[in-house]
Scaffold this motif. Structure first.
Motif, short mmCIF file in Angstrom:
data_model
loop_
_atom_site.label_atom_id
_atom_site.label_comp_id
_atom_site.label_asym_id
_atom_site.label_seq_id
_atom_site.Cartn_x
_atom_site.Cartn_y
_atom_site.Cartn_z
N CYS A 98 -7.77 0.00 8.07
CA CYS A 98 -7.01 1.04 7.36
C CYS A 98 -6.31 1.99 8.32
O CYS A 98 -6.00 3.13 7.96
CB CYS A 98 -7.93 1.82 6.42
SG CYS A 98 -8.43 0.89 4.96
N ARG B 218 -3.42 4.65 7.43
CA ARG B 218 -3.28 4.85 5.98
C ARG B 218 -3.87 6.21 5.58
O ARG B 218 -4.86 6.67 6.17
CB ARG B 218 -3.97 3.73 5.20
CG ARG B 218 -3.16 2.44 5.30
CD ARG B 218 -3.85 1.25 4.71
NE ARG B 218 -3.85 1.15 3.27
CZ ARG B 218 -2.79 0.83 2.51
NH1 ARG B 218 -1.60 0.61 3.09
NH2 ARG B 218 -2.90 0.72 1.20
N THR B 219 -3.25 6.85 4.60
CA THR B 219 -3.72 8.13 4.10
C THR B 219 -4.47 7.90 2.80
O THR B 219 -3.96 7.27 1.87
CB THR B 219 -2.55 9.09 3.87
OG1 THR B 219 -1.92 9.38 5.12
CG2 THR B 219 -3.04 10.39 3.25
N ASP C 200 -1.40 6.55 0.57
CA ASP C 200 -1.54 5.10 0.44
C ASP C 200 -2.67 4.68 -0.49
O ASP C 200 -2.60 3.63 -1.13
CB ASP C 200 -1.80 4.47 1.82
CG ASP C 200 -0.70 4.78 2.81
OD1 ASP C 200 0.42 4.25 2.62
OD2 ASP C 200 -0.93 5.55 3.76
N TRP D 206 4.53 7.43 -6.04
CA TRP D 206 4.81 6.05 -5.61
C TRP D 206 6.02 5.47 -6.34
O TRP D 206 6.80 4.71 -5.76
CB TRP D 206 3.58 5.18 -5.84
CG TRP D 206 2.47 5.47 -4.85
CD1 TRP D 206 2.61 5.75 -3.53
CD2 TRP D 206 1.07 5.52 -5.13
NE1 TRP D 206 1.39 5.96 -2.94
CE2 TRP D 206 0.42 5.83 -3.89
CE3 TRP D 206 0.29 5.32 -6.27
CZ2 TRP D 206 -0.95 5.94 -3.80
CZ3 TRP D 206 -1.07 5.44 -6.17
CH2 TRP D 206 -1.69 5.75 -4.95
N VAL E 91 6.30 0.36 -0.73
CA VAL E 91 5.03 0.92 -1.18
C VAL E 91 3.98 -0.18 -1.19
O VAL E 91 4.20 -1.26 -1.75
CB VAL E 91 5.16 1.52 -2.61
CG1 VAL E 91 3.81 2.02 -3.10
CG2 VAL E 91 6.19 2.64 -2.62
N ASP E 92 2.85 0.08 -0.55
CA ASP E 92 1.73 -0.87 -0.53
C ASP E 92 0.46 -0.05 -0.78
O ASP E 92 -0.38 0.12 0.10
CB ASP E 92 1.67 -1.57 0.83
CG ASP E 92 0.76 -2.78 0.82
OD1 ASP E 92 0.33 -3.21 -0.27
OD2 ASP E 92 0.46 -3.31 1.92
N ALA E 93 0.36 0.47 -2.00
CA ALA E 93 -0.63 1.49 -2.32
C ALA E 93 -1.78 0.93 -3.15
O ALA E 93 -1.68 -0.14 -3.75
CB ALA E 93 0.03 2.65 -3.05
N THR F 241 -4.47 -3.06 3.41
CA THR F 241 -3.33 -3.91 3.08
C THR F 241 -3.76 -5.34 2.79
O THR F 241 -3.01 -6.11 2.20
CB THR F 241 -2.30 -3.90 4.22
OG1 THR F 241 -2.94 -4.35 5.43
CG2 THR F 241 -1.72 -2.51 4.44
#
Length: 303
Positions: free
Chosen positions: A7, A10-11, A97, A141, A151-153, A243
């Motif tokens: 990760c 990532r947030t 994220d 998003w 966007v990959d949330a 991801t």
């Protein structure tokens, strides 16, 4: 912090992250390179304010290990407060994220004794609290997606066996957790177009909410693997926030000790079709045959 950090960069927001499972999630995400917003309002088990700042303590732990984190004390079930939570992550770390909805408390009572205020309070923090944060995060998003930015949330919600199978003495909590399961399915179908996956977990672990219910079975061992440690739940949540989980959405995961399973929910059964409207008197043997040919129901916890 770890070397192979799935990760990294990532947030992540973790709600109810001052203690228990939420704290374990926050530390686990930080160990995998995430920047963490540690949300905790600082309440007792029944939701009453304690004046404590457990979220800030978790932030200090993360920073001591070389990670990045900030504390947030907003109420997730407050419309404006949940918006501020999402905004803090974006303003502090430049985006968002992952949203992990974990905050909650219990007010256990048999249904015949349950008060309106006890019903409303538990439904509010669990079910409305999940909705509010999801709604504001999804709005962000959606805006990113419409602006042409990738966007990959992820959203990871927290349900419970009490919501999936029922639990004696927890009608309010079980109803809220069942609602979260349904909300997860709808959100996964709606948010996919924006690059967002939505999954849920039904964890079993030793927390403030379970220690009185399962006191005998959840005692920590003197040595060896602590099967009921909250930290056992977090690896799956971290993976779902990475991801690597992009193709997994709309799923319910049961997590306990070293076990991970998929929870299969309601499915369409094979119908008996009369081809016309039924007469009520005809339905007794029909229902009996349907039940006889079905999979046995899971027992209600505590029944």
């Amino acid at each position: 912090m770890g070397t192979e950090q799935i990760c990294a960069g990532r947030t992540v927001i973790v709600t109810g992250a001052g203690r228990g499972i939420g704290r374990a999630h926050a530390l686990a995400f930080a160990a995998e390179g995430a920047r963490v917003v540690v949300n905790d309002i600082g309440t007792a088990l029944d939701g009453a304010s304690t004046g404590e700042t457990p979220g800030e303590q978790v932030v200090a732990e993360i920073k001591a290990l070389g990670g990045e984190a900030v504390a947030n004390g907003d109420d997730v079930a407050d419309w404006a407060g949940s918006r501020r939570l999402i905004r803090q992550a974006i303003d502090t770390f430049g985006g968002l994220d992952v949203l992990v909805n974990n905050a909650g408390f219990v007010r256990d009572r048999m249904l015949v004794n349950l008060g309106e205020d006890e019903w409303d309070a538990v439904i509010r923090v669990h079910l409305k609290g999940h909705f509010c944060t999801m709604r504001h995060a999804a709005e962000y998003w959606r805006g990113e997606s419409k602006a042409g930015r990738h966007v990959d949330a992820r959203i990871i919600n927290t349900s419970s066996g009490a919501g999936l199978q029922g639990s004696v003495g927890q009608g309010n909590y079980g109803a809220a957790k069942a609602g979260i399961a349904g909300l997860t399915l709808t959100a996964s179908a709606e948010f996919g177009r924006y690059g967002v996956t939505v999954n849920a977990i039904a964890p079993s672990a030793r927390t403030r909410m379970t220690e009185t219910v399962f006191a005998e079975t959840m005692a920590a061992p003197e040595d060896g693997f602590d099967a009921m440690a909250p930290e056992n739940v977090s690896p799956l949540v971290v993976w779902l926030g990475s991801t690597q989980s992009a193709r997994v959405t709309g799923r319910m995961f049961e997590v306990e000790a070293g076990k991970v399973a998929l929870g299969d929910g309601w499915r369409h059964g094979t119908p008996v079709d009369r081809g016309a409207r039924w007469d009520p008197a005809e339905l007794g043997p029909v229902v009996a045959d349907l039940i006889a040919g079905s999979v046995a129901q899971e027992p209600v916890y505590g029944a």
